[in-house]
Scaffold this active site. Structure first.
Site, PDB file in Angstrom:
ATOM      1  N   CYS A   1      48.809  48.707  34.776  1.00 31.52           N
ATOM      2  CA  CYS A   1      48.112  48.367  33.530  1.00 31.52           C
ATOM      3  C   CYS A   1      49.048  47.640  32.569  1.00 31.52           C
ATOM      4  CB  CYS A   1      47.575  49.626  32.848  1.00 31.52           C
ATOM      5  SG  CYS A   1      46.327  50.474  33.816  1.00 31.52           S
TER       6      CYS A   1
ATOM      7  N   ASP B   1      40.004  46.359  36.773  1.00 28.53           N
ATOM      8  CA  ASP B   1      40.481  46.146  35.413  1.00 28.53           C
ATOM      9  C   ASP B   1      40.704  44.673  35.129  1.00 28.53           C
ATOM     10  OD1 ASP B   1      42.784  46.090  36.974  1.00 28.53           O
ATOM     11  OD2 ASP B   1      43.434  48.061  36.276  1.00 28.53           O
TER      12      ASP B   1
ATOM     13  N   CYS C   1      38.589  44.190  40.827  1.00 25.42           N
ATOM     14  CA  CYS C   1      39.817  44.979  40.874  1.00 25.42           C
ATOM     15  C   CYS C   1      39.704  46.248  40.047  1.00 25.42           C
ATOM     16  CB  CYS C   1      40.989  44.164  40.360  1.00 25.42           C
ATOM     17  SG  CYS C   1      41.326  42.732  41.381  1.00 25.42           S
TER      18      CYS C   1
ATOM     19  N   CYS D   1      40.453  51.334  32.675  1.00 20.65           N
ATOM     20  CA  CYS D   1      40.604  52.743  32.383  1.00 20.65           C
ATOM     21  C   CYS D   1      41.343  52.926  31.059  1.00 20.65           C
ATOM     22  CB  CYS D   1      41.358  53.430  33.509  1.00 20.65           C
ATOM     23  SG  CYS D   1      42.977  52.722  33.782  1.00 20.65           S
TER      24      CYS D   1
END
Lengths: 295, 406
Positions: A104, A37, A35, A60
């Site tokens: 995130c 992350d 994916c 990231c």
């Protein structure tokens, strides 16, 4: 160029509480290499209170910053207080995240929940491959989408993609996300904005509890292969001083590298075909082929 | 050193060459005449256009009348594709590759919706197309083949000469997006079986906003922009004289320096690659090292994510780009790396360095020293990189052993 706040930059460049915690009382893991992350959250818990937290993150800048922020926010909190945190709190702590990066903060909240559930001995929240899968590219379930809509007051499909990644790959599920969004919003209007849990039976109306044995999507297969490798295969090989590493999954072909004693073992082919491939065929899918990557 | 800008993203855009700025300045100041006007004042602009056209043609080994100025590479690509397709409207098959720049890739996807059959040729794990597959795709319905000369992400050079020869055999027009190739490798259109070729100024030290399309004499042409008679009726709109002059000057400079690209620039790129591979475990080069633009290095680092690497490099003043999902604005990693089947474990951690003739040894030294620290730092906080301390050295030895056996 993403527009990150100073707080995001600061937590990315100087992450707080980064690293593994060897004597953690609870660990929560979400995401995967595929994916793009993943977050592993470690908690030290005393008397129902989080006394220390640390993280390891692959991802990231905003994923790393969200993880760092999360650990700072939960230290000192009781488990109940920590569970009350939402992904929005994490984003707000960082002065906001670009909308495309909101997933995130969702990842942070999910890892926290997973860690606390495992600490309490509760079964982990249904893995994404067990719920009804909506986005096959990123393995996002209907349940995750509804939760994101409710907790963040999402109102467009684009927002759902920004928060959950669902629909961000091939786009085949965008229409379905639209329906889920409409249903959830209608339901929310009826039941107030309190973000109440799904009314009983609602899921049954749309999706049978036991779906027909449909062929696995790539992401489902990937997740199952990883689980079986970690839980069944690696511990067995490690007993013999060996190990195995997953390199890639292309369709039903699983590429691996044998490590440690296995790498130099003359019977490594036997190990691969007789043990690894057979286990994966039994546990995941009959058509799985394992090959050793030549590098 | 860390304060200065280390610009290694020349496949994205390049800095204006001082000589180019010098050449275009008069046309931004006093020489503002419209080349279409009748008085002598405008004649200067007309002469400048002519000179620039000759300079561009000279770099390509083409005739000046085969050059049409456009606003950018994308416009050049679209002009060529639509020219060829409209010339043979009864043919409804278009061949391109999965690794094209969006300028052509999106056109292909659009044409599919318009009822065309589109073949997107695949690539192998080094990013190479298969001539066999291409030959099988060619058929009586094929209206046009469009293939990039060199890939912007990996620098891979495609076999356009062989592809063009096959196109000739079958009487199919051939368009080449050479935006990344022009100025970096020598081209000779007189000898190449290519009908249309697109280039862009800002990739070779001219400003943004200028491109050109080579159209072989006799190749079908339909204007993309209709209006005035500029460019002999092939591209309407008042010529961007300063930009055209700049492109001409940039092409003349590129012709002078084409040798440097393949000696100095190549040597620096090779050195950067060698040092990074040596210093950073579990790193791999993406693309075909044997057949690549001399300035491009696409390299992947396992267990770390590209955007995080780029932002840390940015702190050091180093500019590069990445094929990771997080930098593309979409959630999928680079379509080029995925087409090549680069494992997801590596695709998310890919970084592209693209040098220019202005790149210095000091800059390469700085990157070769800085990047390993950045990767170390990110790997230290990655959950996929936490071998127990006592196990690590043994594992590594066994791993390299098993790799060499396999």
């Amino acid at each position: 160029m993403w527009e990150y706040t100073d707080a995001v930059r600061e937590h990315f460049l100087n992450p707080r509480n980064a690293g593994e915690m060897k004597d953690a009382d609870a660990v929560g893991e979400v995401g995967s290499l595929a994916c793009g992350d993943a977050l592993k959250l470690f908690l030290k818990i005393q008397d129902g209170r989080i006394v220390d937290a640390s993280f390891q993150t692959f991802g990231c800048a905003s994923a790393i910053a969200s993880s760092s922020a999360l650990t700072e926010m939960i230290k000192g909190k009781s488990l109940e207080e920590a569970l009350a945190l939402t992904n929005r709190d994490i984003a707000e702590f960082l002065g906001g995240l670009p909308k495309e990066k909101m997933h995130c903060s969702v990842m942070g909240q999910e890892a926290l929940e997973a860690a606390i559930r495992s600490y309490r001995g509760e079964p982990p929240r249904p893995h994404s491959h067990e719920g009804r899968l909506v986005c096959k590219c990123f393995g996002v379930t209907e349940e995750q989408i509804i939760k994101a809509i409710r907790e963040n007051n999402l109102s467009t499909v684009e927002e759902v993609t920004n928060y959950t990644k669902a629909g961000g790959g091939c786009g085949d599920c965008l229409e379905e996300i639209k329906h889920i969004l409409e249903d959830t919003l209608a339901d929310k209007a009826m039941n107030g904005a309190g973000g109440s849990p799904l009314p009983p039976g609602m899921r049954d109306l749309r999706a049978p509890k036991t779906p027909p044995a449909a062929p696995l999507s790539n992401i489902q297969r990937m997740q199952r292969v990883m689980t079986v490798l970690d839980e069944l295969i690696r511990p067995r090989l490690q007993q013999d001083g060996g190990d195995i590493e997953l390199l890639d999954i292309d369709g039903k072909t699983v590429s691996v590298a044998l490590k440690g004693m296995c790498g130099s073992c003359p019977s490594s082919r036997l190990t691969l075909e007789g043990f690894v491939q057979q286990t994966l065929q039994e546990q995941v899918e009959p058509g799985i082929m394992v090959r050793e990557a030549a590098s | 050193m860390s304060k200065a800008l280390v610009y290694l993203d020349n496949n994205a855009t390049t800095g204006l060459a001082p000589e180019v700025l010098e050449a275009m300045l008069p046309f931004l100041k006093d020489q503002y005449g419209n080349p279409s006007s009748m008085y002598r004042f405008a004649g200067t602009a007309q002469e400048a256009l002519n000179k620039a056209r000759s300079q561009v043609a000279a770099l390509l080994g083409a005739q000046p009348e085969e050059i049409v100025f456009t606003s950018c590479g994308t416009e050049s690509d679209a002009t060529a594709v639509y020219s060829a397709l409209r010339a043979r409207p009864e043919k409804k098959h278009f061949i391109t590759t999965r690794v094209e720049h969006p300028a052509v890739l999106s056109l292909g996807q659009y044409l599919e919706k318009q009822g065309y059959t589109v073949t997107f040729l695949g690539v192998d794990n080094k990013g190479r197309i298969s001539l066999d597959e291409f030959q099988r795709a060619l058929n009586k319905e094929t209206a046009l083949v469009s293939m990039m000369y060199a890939n912007n992400e990996t620098g891979n050079i495609h076999p356009v000469e062989q592809v063009g020869a096959l196109c000739r055999e079958h009487g199919v027009p051939f368009h080449v997006d050479a935006v990344q190739a022009v100025g970096k490798i020598a081209l000779n259109m007189a000898a190449l079986p290519i009908d249309y070729l697109a280039l862009s100024g800002h990739k070779l030290h001219a400003p943004k906003g200028i491109g050109a399309l080579y159209v072989r004499r006799g190749a079908p042409f339909r204007p993309f922009l209709r209006g005035g008679h500029q460019e002999r009726g092939r591209r309407a709109g008042t010529e961007a004289v300063p930009n055209v002059v700049a492109l001409g000057a940039a092409c003349a400079l590129a012709a002078q320096h084409i040798e440097d690209e393949n000696t100095t620039v190549r040597a620096l790129r090779d050195e950067l690659q060698k040092r990074l591979l040596a210093a950073i475990p579990e790193s791999v080069v993406n693309g075909d090292p044997e057949n690549r633009l001399p300035n491009t290095l696409n390299i992947s680092f396992k267990y770390v994510e590209g955007e995080a690497i780029l932002l840390m490099l940015d702190q050091l003043g180093i500019c590069a780009s990445s094929g990771s999902a997080c930098t593309s604005g979409s959630l999928e990693p680079s379509h080029v790396l995925r087409a090549m089947g680069v494992p997801f474990t590596y695709a998310h951690g890919s970084i592209r360095f693209s040098l220019s003739r202005y790149t210095t040894r000091q800059e390469i030294d700085f990157v070769a020293e800085s990047l390993p620290k950045v990767i170390d730092r990110l790997r230290a906080i990655s959950p996929y990189r936490n071998l127990p301390d006592d196990a690590a050295p043994g594992d590594c030895a066994a791993c390299s052993c098993s790799c060499s056996n396999g």
